[in-house]
Design a protein around this motif. Structure first.
Motif, PDB file in Angstrom:
ATOM      1  N   UNK A 141       1.041  -1.067  -0.330  1.00 13.47           N
ATOM      2  CA  UNK A 141      -0.297   0.128   0.222  1.00 13.47           C
ATOM      3  C   UNK A 141       0.669   1.402  -0.623  1.00 13.47           C
ATOM      4  N   UNK A 142       1.637   1.330   0.876  1.00 14.54           N
ATOM      5  CA  UNK A 142       3.534   2.392   0.500  1.00 14.54           C
ATOM      6  C   UNK A 142       3.577   2.386  -0.311  1.00 14.54           C
ATOM      7  N   UNK A 143       3.796   1.519  -1.650  1.00  6.66           N
ATOM      8  CA  UNK A 143       4.640   1.284  -1.946  1.00  6.66           C
ATOM      9  C   UNK A 143       4.055   2.121  -3.602  1.00  6.66           C
ATOM     10  N   UNK A 144       2.523   1.554  -3.515  1.00  7.20           N
ATOM     11  CA  UNK A 144       1.535   2.358  -4.838  1.00  7.20           C
ATOM     12  C   UNK A 144       1.401   3.270  -3.875  1.00  7.20           C
ATOM     13  N   UNK A 145       1.321   3.843  -3.051  1.00  3.04           N
ATOM     14  CA  UNK A 145       0.778   5.155  -3.038  1.00  3.04           C
ATOM     15  C   UNK A 145       1.986   6.387  -3.514  1.00  3.04           C
ATOM     16  N   UNK A 146       2.968   5.455  -2.661  1.00  6.77           N
ATOM     17  CA  UNK A 146       4.544   6.386  -3.443  1.00  6.77           C
ATOM     18  C   UNK A 146       4.623   6.291  -4.782  1.00  6.77           C
ATOM     19  N   UNK A 147       5.061   5.018  -5.262  1.00  4.80           N
ATOM     20  CA  UNK A 147       4.418   5.693  -7.057  1.00  4.80           C
ATOM     21  C   UNK A 147       3.376   6.726  -7.861  1.00  4.80           C
ATOM     22  N   UNK A 148       2.357   5.817  -7.022  1.00  2.00           N
ATOM     23  CA  UNK A 148       1.227   6.928  -8.037  1.00  2.00           C
ATOM     24  C   UNK A 148       0.954   8.454  -7.509  1.00  2.00           C
ATOM     25  N   UNK A 149       1.155   8.722  -6.303  1.00  2.00           N
ATOM     26  CA  UNK A 149       1.568  10.033  -5.750  1.00  2.00           C
ATOM     27  C   UNK A 149       1.789  10.926  -5.216  1.00  2.00           C
ATOM     28  N   UNK A 150       3.164  10.330  -4.497  1.00  2.00           N
ATOM     29  CA  UNK A 150       3.529  11.390  -3.349  1.00  2.00           C
ATOM     30  C   UNK A 150       4.952  11.165  -3.555  1.00  2.00           C
ATOM     31  N   UNK A 151       5.456   9.899  -4.682  1.00  2.00           N
ATOM     32  CA  UNK A 151       6.672  10.416  -5.569  1.00  2.00           C
ATOM     33  C   UNK A 151       7.581  11.010  -6.215  1.00  2.00           C
ATOM     34  N   UNK A 152       9.013  10.976  -6.018  1.00  2.00           N
ATOM     35  CA  UNK A 152       9.197  11.425  -7.051  1.00  2.00           C
ATOM     36  C   UNK A 152       8.943  11.316  -8.855  1.00  2.00           C
ATOM     37  N   UNK A 153       8.015  10.641  -9.093  1.00  2.00           N
ATOM     38  CA  UNK A 153       7.138  10.914 -10.503  1.00  2.00           C
ATOM     39  C   UNK A 153       5.982  10.158 -10.743  1.00  2.00           C
ATOM     40  N   UNK A 154       4.880  10.626 -10.093  1.00  2.00           N
ATOM     41  CA  UNK A 154       3.603  10.312  -9.638  1.00  2.00           C
ATOM     42  C   UNK A 154       3.358   9.739 -10.479  1.00  2.00           C
ATOM     43  N   UNK A 155       2.835   8.502 -10.791  1.00  2.00           N
ATOM     44  CA  UNK A 155       2.173   7.770 -12.290  1.00  2.00           C
ATOM     45  C   UNK A 155       1.224   8.672 -12.188  1.00  2.00           C
ATOM     46  N   UNK A 156       0.525   9.107 -11.733  1.00  2.00           N
ATOM     47  CA  UNK A 156      -1.450   9.795 -11.859  1.00  2.00           C
ATOM     48  C   UNK A 156      -1.022  10.452 -12.877  1.00  2.00           C
ATOM     49  N   UNK A 157      -0.516  11.116 -12.741  1.00  2.00           N
ATOM     50  CA  UNK A 157      -0.140  12.187 -13.515  1.00  2.00           C
ATOM     51  C   UNK A 157       0.697  12.588 -15.020  1.00  2.00           C
ATOM     52  N   UNK A 158       1.331  11.575 -14.995  1.00  2.00           N
ATOM     53  CA  UNK A 158       2.774  11.476 -15.686  1.00  2.00           C
ATOM     54  C   UNK A 158       2.406  10.587 -16.588  1.00  2.00           C
ATOM     55  N   UNK A 159       0.909   9.577 -16.574  1.00  2.00           N
ATOM     56  CA  UNK A 159       0.044   8.481 -17.720  1.00  2.00           C
ATOM     57  C   UNK A 159       0.333   9.479 -18.800  1.00  2.00           C
ATOM     58  N   UNK A 160       0.190  11.125 -18.727  1.00  2.00           N
ATOM     59  CA  UNK A 160      -0.622  11.883 -19.157  1.00  2.00           C
ATOM     60  C   UNK A 160       0.721  11.992 -20.293  1.00  2.00           C
ATOM     61  N   UNK A 161       1.836  11.663 -19.823  1.00  2.00           N
ATOM     62  CA  UNK A 161       2.907  11.626 -21.019  1.00  2.00           C
ATOM     63  C   UNK A 161       3.125  10.566 -22.091  1.00  2.00           C
ATOM     64  N   UNK A 162       2.962   9.807 -21.440  1.00  2.00           N
ATOM     65  CA  UNK A 162       2.973   8.043 -22.607  1.00  2.00           C
ATOM     66  C   UNK A 162       1.793   8.034 -23.174  1.00  2.00           C
TER      67      UNK A 162
END
Length: 417
Positions: free
Chosen positions: A188-209
């Motif tokens: 849960x902590x890993x996914x929260x970080x990857x999607x929203x609180x980490x260095x490259x938040x995947x939720x927003x970065x999906x836009x780039x792909x």
């Protein structure tokens, strides 16, 4: 020669010409890697209390990694049908190949997460991005552009609303370090970080792909498309950056945020120009009005996507010029671009070996960067000239082959780009 033979020869010549003109995609990827390395090695702020931005920070911060992500989308589009997306069993086979390739990249990223290095490693986020866009790789350019536009508008707002909730958890769903194998124990902590609180938040970065997929679905070998990418990308990048400056400086956004932070250790004027990744962007809707690097806002996503499109357009034009002159002008850069996973990994290992260690006599930080860059240009140029794959590229290509295998069919999956 028979009519059939003439047709086959004509198609071969056209295919070779088109491929030659698209070396600009690999060259753009090589440029992105060199620019990312510059932000890793060279100073992005001057060592003064005001944290005055350096030209490296102003030019490359946020833009280099975004270009890298957009090019990932371009590569996925080129390997799944180009202008005509795959469908049916072929599409599902391609998705399996992409998924298995992503798992290999993610494994490399998790392994590198244990390095002692002051660099935000992108590979685990990169792998997750591949998995997240699998539902969209069968879409055409118009639908991808519409989806990318909607994502750029909605994802930053959703992230702004969800991030405080994740950070208020006990413990907060933020790693504060590069993800490693040990973090799989707290999913849960890993996914929260990857999607929203980490260095490259995947939720927003999906836009780039999504933007990259749309670019990759265009007829990139046609003469007008690189000019269109350059012109449209420049307009979008300039307009979004201008709007960000207006909202912060003319409409009072920066003053409102400075009053909220109230910490002289964070000179917001400088951070807004270079990097907001270390700032808690919550509690004020003004955070959504910035165009700052690594802010993940709508204006930031628009600006960096526009820059990426313009750079891709320029590299495609240079590739076309090289074809016209019968010179491989982009050989070293495209060589780096075809070896990005191997060279990025080597760069991280070198920086880990130098971490907290005194430099050898006669060496400077600038020298460390230029030595790595020169070495990559030489290695990349040699591998490109010999048409060799890098070691990690060979592994990801094999994973793609295994994942996309279709019983009873002879299929040649596109080279990983």
């Amino acid at each position: 020669m028979t009519a059939r033979g003439l047709t086959t020869a004509s198609r071969t010549v056209k295919g070779t010409s088109a491929a030659a003109r698209l070396v600009g995609i690999d060259a753009a990827r090589g440029l992105a890697l060199l620019a990312m390395m510059a932000t890793h090695v060279l100073a992005t702020f001057e060592p003064d209390p005001q944290l005055t931005p350096t030209w490296i920070g102003l030019a490359f911060s946020g833009r280099a990694s975004a270009l890298f992500a957009v090019l990932a989308g371009v590569g996925l589009a080129r390997s799944t049908g180009k202008q005509q997306p795959l469908d049916g069993p072929e599409l599902w086979a391609a998705r399996r190949g992409i998924a298995l390739r992503a798992l290999v990249i993610g494994a490399v990223g998790l392994s590198l997460g244990g390095l002692e290095v002051n660099i935000a490693i992108i590979l685990v986020h990169y792998a997750l991005l591949f998995l997240c866009v699998l539902p969209f790789v069968g879409l055409g350019v118009k639908r991808l552009l519409m989806l990318a536009g909607a994502w750029i508008l909605a994802a930053p707002v959703l992230a702004f609303l969800l991030r405080p909730w994740l950070l208020s958890a006990d413990p907060p769903l933020r790693l504060g370090h590069n993800p490693g194998w040990e973090d799989l124990a707290t999913p849960a902590r890993l996914l929260g970080d990857l999607f929203l609180t980490g260095f490259y938040p995947v939720l927003q970065w999906i836009a780039y792909l999504l933007v990259g997929l749309a670019i990759g679905r265009m007829a990139l070998s046609k003469a007008a498309v690189p000019f269109l990418l350059l012109a449209a990308g420049t307009v979008v990048a300039a307009t979004s950056k201008w709007l960000g400056i207006v909202t912060m400086e003319d409409w009072g956004g920066r003053r409102a945020l400075e009053a909220r932070i109230g910490d002289p250790a964070y000179p917001l004027e400088s951070l807004l120009q270079v990097n907001l990744a270390g700032v808690d962007q919550s509690g004020s809707a003004w955070w959504l009005a910035t165009s700052s690097p690594h802010s993940g806002t709508t204006l930031d996503l628009l600006h960096t996507s526009g820059v990426a499109a313009a750079v891709i357009g320029v590299c495609l034009l240079l590739g076309r010029l090289g074809t016209w002159l019968e010179l491989d002008l982009l050989l070293p850069l495209r060589g780096i671009g075809a070896l990005t996973l191997s060279l990025y990994t080597a760069h991280l290992c070198i920086m880990a070996a130098l971490h907290d260690q005194p430099l050898a006599p006669g060496w400077t930080v600038d020298g460390v960067y230029w030595a790595q860059g020169a070495g990559m240009l030489l290695i990349g140029g040699a591998f490109a000239a010999l048409a060799w794959r890098g070691p990690l590229e060979w592994v990801t290509h094999a994973a793609n082959q295994v994942g996309s295998y279709q019983s009873g069919r002879v299929r040649q999956p596109a080279r990983f780009r």
